[in-house]
Scaffold this motif. Structure first.
Motif, short mmCIF file in Angstrom:
data_model
loop_
_atom_site.label_atom_id
_atom_site.label_comp_id
_atom_site.label_asym_id
_atom_site.label_seq_id
_atom_site.Cartn_x
_atom_site.Cartn_y
_atom_site.Cartn_z
N PRO A 52 0.87 -1.32 -0.09
CA PRO A 52 0.05 -0.12 0.03
C PRO A 52 0.74 1.19 -0.11
O PRO A 52 2.20 1.24 0.35
N SER A 53 0.07 2.30 -0.37
CA SER A 53 0.77 3.69 -0.09
C SER A 53 0.49 4.14 1.16
O SER A 53 -0.39 3.61 2.08
N ILE A 54 1.42 5.13 1.86
CA ILE A 54 0.89 5.64 3.10
C ILE A 54 0.51 6.84 2.90
O ILE A 54 1.21 7.84 2.47
N GLU A 55 -0.66 6.96 3.62
CA GLU A 55 -1.31 8.84 3.55
C GLU A 55 -1.23 9.36 4.75
O GLU A 55 -1.80 8.76 5.75
N THR A 56 -0.36 10.52 4.81
CA THR A 56 -0.53 11.03 6.30
C THR A 56 -0.58 12.71 6.05
O THR A 56 -0.38 13.19 4.75
N THR A 57 -1.14 13.28 7.01
CA THR A 57 -1.31 14.58 7.09
C THR A 57 0.02 14.87 7.92
O THR A 57 0.62 14.28 8.56
N SER A 58 0.24 16.11 7.72
CA SER A 58 1.69 16.98 8.02
C SER A 58 1.34 18.35 8.65
O SER A 58 0.32 18.77 8.06
N TYR B 181 2.99 17.32 14.61
CA TYR B 181 1.75 16.58 14.32
C TYR B 181 1.92 14.85 15.15
O TYR B 181 1.13 14.12 15.22
N PRO C 3 6.14 14.53 6.93
CA PRO C 3 5.09 13.11 6.51
C PRO C 3 5.83 12.11 6.94
O PRO C 3 7.13 11.86 7.12
N LEU C 4 5.20 10.79 7.11
CA LEU C 4 5.71 9.51 7.27
C LEU C 4 6.09 9.01 5.64
O LEU C 4 5.43 9.14 4.90
N VAL C 5 7.19 8.31 5.78
CA VAL C 5 7.84 7.81 4.35
C VAL C 5 7.98 6.53 4.53
O VAL C 5 8.33 5.84 5.35
N LEU C 6 7.41 5.51 3.60
CA LEU C 6 7.49 4.26 3.12
C LEU C 6 8.97 3.78 2.95
O LEU C 6 9.52 4.17 1.68
N SER C 7 9.80 3.11 3.45
CA SER C 7 10.94 2.77 3.24
C SER C 7 10.93 1.44 2.52
O SER C 7 11.84 1.17 1.51
N GLN D 129 7.81 -0.95 6.62
CA GLN D 129 8.72 -0.14 7.33
C GLN D 129 8.71 1.25 6.95
O GLN D 129 8.60 1.85 5.99
N SER E 1 -3.30 2.52 1.87
CA SER E 1 -4.16 2.50 0.76
C SER E 1 -3.70 1.54 -0.26
O SER E 1 -2.70 1.77 -0.83
#
Lengths: 58, 363
Positions: B293-299, B303, B318-322, B330, B360
């Motif tokens: 999935p993608s990670i959707e975050t508010t910044s 926060y 934001p949070l980043v998918l590594s 991760q 998502s």
């Protein structure tokens, strides 16, 4: 509407994309996975003249 | 006394799915993203799995509503409320909502074989605007479709509709996790979609034949439409709506979307400081997702928090998918600007009412 698409790096390796949107504090981190529809959307977005993926390097 | 062998039931040769209803969240009970969104002008989800899809046709408020047909066992409906009208859509405009399906879940429909089974769609609907509406099935793998018109006869009155579509003996669905099939409920369309003859049998898709006769729900700000109890099933008979528990419904939705963080003070995962700037954590999904999935975050300012070593250190996102799989992600928490102590373990949590983290893998 997409504002920017930037490459994310981890330990020197390109691992995901980061999408930001105009007038929004929502950001989406997208895996390099062809079955992911955000990944598909990035490829379509990047194919349009004038849209460029930002690559700040590792 | 002679013994008589009891024969297996006649339907024993039918490969039944775990769930009779192909649609997920047909009762609109799950709305992880939001229960109400105003000023909607672009496509989005509100109730899980139901994609509101439009191009330049009006402005809308979408909501999970409690207006339901009396005595039918539903608690929620999906409400679509026009707030800025578009009485004259451009030729290429479209307005519909839809659910998209993985081909690997629909193999039992036997599409593309001589044994293809019919599909029956049933639903409850209520609209201020009476007239002709179009329901369409679309095979994305083979670019084929079939449409049916139905009539909403009485304004602002719940009506149950049942539509049976023939099985399609042409075009097998791919046996994979990609989008193969769509159920469309049209609400309006420009002449690109309406200028032909309604396509009432399975054919290669002709755009002009997809939504012929569809009324324009965007033609007045008086227009509201509610829908619930959507069921799509194999066979030519509409059975009673398949009720499932909220938990089962949520789990099925979470294959495509899950939102563990929505507000302040909620834990995301345990993590460790990789160096003074970055920390990493592993989030395990509650169910295996359709794909990575993608990670959707508010910044926003402070926060999120990393709690460890007897202190809390804020970061904005934001949070980043590594790296990720269908099972876990991760996540990189970066931009601590030297505030972390390398090697310290801790926990990540949200720290603002507007903090949001979602995963998502929608179709």
């Amino acid at each position: 509407m997409v504002n920017t698409v930037t490459k994310n790096y981890f330990l020197g390796e390109f691992v995901s994309y980061q999408i930001t949107y105009e007038n929004s504090n929502v950001s989406v981190s997208v895996p390099l996975e062809e079955a992911n529809t955000d990944y598909q959307a990035i490829q379509e977005w990047a194919a349009i003249d004038g849209n460029n993926i930002i690559d700040n390097g590792a | 006394m002679a013994l008589t062998r009891i024969q297996p039931p006649a339907i024993a040769d039918v490969r039944e799915p775990n769930f009779r209803n192909i649609c997920i969240n047909g009762d609109m009970a799950v709305a992880q993203r939001s229960t109400s969104d105003a000023s909607v002008t672009t496509s989005q989800f509100l109730c899980d799995r139901w994609y509101f899809n439009l191009s330049s046709q009006g402005t809308w408020t979408l909501s999970q509503d409690t207006d339901v047909p009396t005595g039918q066992g539903f608690a929620n409906s999906f409400k679509i409320n026009n707030t800025t009208a578009d009485a004259s859509p451009a030729v290429s405009d479209y307005l519909n909502f839809q659910q998209r399906f993985e081909g690997q879940n629909l193999q039992y429909l036997k599409k593309g074989t001589s044994n293809a089974v019919p599909i029956t769609v049933s639903f409850w609907i209520k609209s201020v605007l009476t007239g002709t509406y179009i329901c369409e099935l679309r095979d994305d793998d083979n670019t084929r479709s079939i449409s049916q018109a139905y009539t909403i006869s009485d304004a602002s009155t719940w009506e149950k509709k049942t539509l049976t579509f023939a099985g399609d003996t042409t075009g097998a669905l791919d046996n994979d996790n990609a989008r193969s099939f769509n159920l469309f409920f049209w609400l309006g369309a420009g002449t690109n979609y309406t200028s032909g003859t309604l396509n009432t049998s399975w054919n290669s898709t002709v755009t002009a034949n997809r939504a012929v006769g569809q009324v324009n729900l965007a033609n007045s700000t008086s227009n509201n439409l509610w829908v619930t109890g959507i069921q799509m099933e194999a066979g030519s008979v509409a059975t009673n709506f398949e009720a499932v528990s909220y938990g089962q419904n949520l789990e099925r939705c979470e294959r495509y979307f899950n939102r563990p963080i929505n507000g302040s003070g909620q834990g995301i995962c345990t993590a460790g400081a990789y160096n003074s700037n970055d920390a990493f954590g592993i989030y395990i999904f509650p169910v295996k997702m359709r794909t990575t999935p993608s990670i959707e975050t508010t910044s926003g300012t402070s926060y999120y928090n990393f709690i460890g070593n007897n202190t809390g250190t804020s970061f904005d996102g934001p949070l980043v998918l590594s790296t990720g799989t269908e099972s876990s992600a991760q996540i990189a928490f970066s931009s601590f600007a030297g505030a972390l102590t390398q090697g310290v373990a801790g926990a990540f949590r949200s720290a603002n009412a507007s903090s949001s983290v979602a995963f998502s893998a929608e179709l």
